[in-house]
Scaffold this motif. Structure first.
Motif: not given
Length: 259
Positions: A2-8, A92-96
């Motif tokens: 929640t509240g964090v957006a991860v993108r390339e 970040l790790k979940l996005h990785q």
């Protein structure tokens, strides 16, 4: 998260933001930045992993990795930096992990300082990664605000993305190892100093200091003693065929012999 957006990331301006973020985290000596803008540009353009984690419009974390051997199976996470305590590193790790699985990869590797308790707990308990190799002075002496001229011993962590304990960690079920009653204390913390013990049991506990980063500033001799003691005990056990299977009570490695 929640509240964090991860993108390339893809633009020079974005890479410059990452460079500034990493500079604020590590405060490296001139020429000692963990990665350059130009290298991030090259890695991103060639299909590797360069991402940012944003809280609104603010860059709060970033990660850079590259495809590694064996080809088609591994992403090596070279550097990740984030604000501490708000779940950004976990996001970040979940996005990785999602990024790697979408490309048919089955593991992610990275190195970390075995003396930093919070990183060991994060990697082993919260993610389910397993350290599989001890690497003495991997980067040489590192002159920055965090490493403080210490020798750069590292553990190579392997995150096997579909192992049962990893799937449990992704479901937010941290791994807590169960210790046998005959577990030996291979390295203890006594008044902030390392005290070697027994390493001849099937299960051995290896302590690390409470806050190595502060200790480097306040008592460099004790910090050096911890570095060499963990290198000798933990590194020696891994060379002898033991495997790290957990991190107990945020304070010590659980090391077991597979036989």
């Amino acid at each position: 998260m929640t509240g964090v957006a991860v993108r390339e990331l893809h633009t020079i301006a974005e890479f410059e933001d990452v460079f500034r973020l990493f500079d604020d985290i590590w405060h490296p000596e001139p020429g000692g930045a963990p990665i350059t803008v130009e290298l991030m540009r090259a890695l991103s353009h060639s299909g590797n992993y360069v991402t940012g984690a944003y809280e609104g419009d603010r860059l709060a974390g970033a990660s850079v990795g590259f495809l590694a051997a064996p080809a088609g199976r591994v992403l090596h996470s070279h550097v990740t930096g984030a604000s501490i305590g708000r779940g950004i590193g976990y996001a970040l790790k979940l996005h990785q992990r999602d990024w790697a699985l979408a490309r048919g990869l089955d593991r992610i590797t990275w190195t970390y300082d075995p003396l930093v308790r919070r990183n060991a707990h994060f990697n082993l308990a919260k993610l389910g990664a397993r350290p599989e190799e001890y690497l003495p002075s991997f980067y040489g002496t590192m002159e920055d605000a965090i490493n403080g001229g210490d020798e750069s011993d590292r553990m190579l962590a392997i995150w096997r993305l579909t192992d049962p304990h990893v799937l449990a960690a992704v479901r937010r079920e941290p791994y807590a190892p169960q210790l046998p009653p005959d577990a030996a204390i291979g390295l203890a913390d006594r008044d902030g100093h390392p005290v070697p013990g027994r390493t001849d049991a099937r299960t051995v506990l290896v302590a690390v200091p409470g806050d190595i980063e502060s200790l480097r500033r306040t008592d460099p001799g004790a910090a050096k003693a911890w570095r060499h003691a963990v290198r000798e005990v933990l590194g020696g056990l891994l060379r002898d065929g033991y495997r790290v299977t957990g991190f107990h009570r945020k304070s010590c490695y659980v090391v077991e012999h597979p036989a």
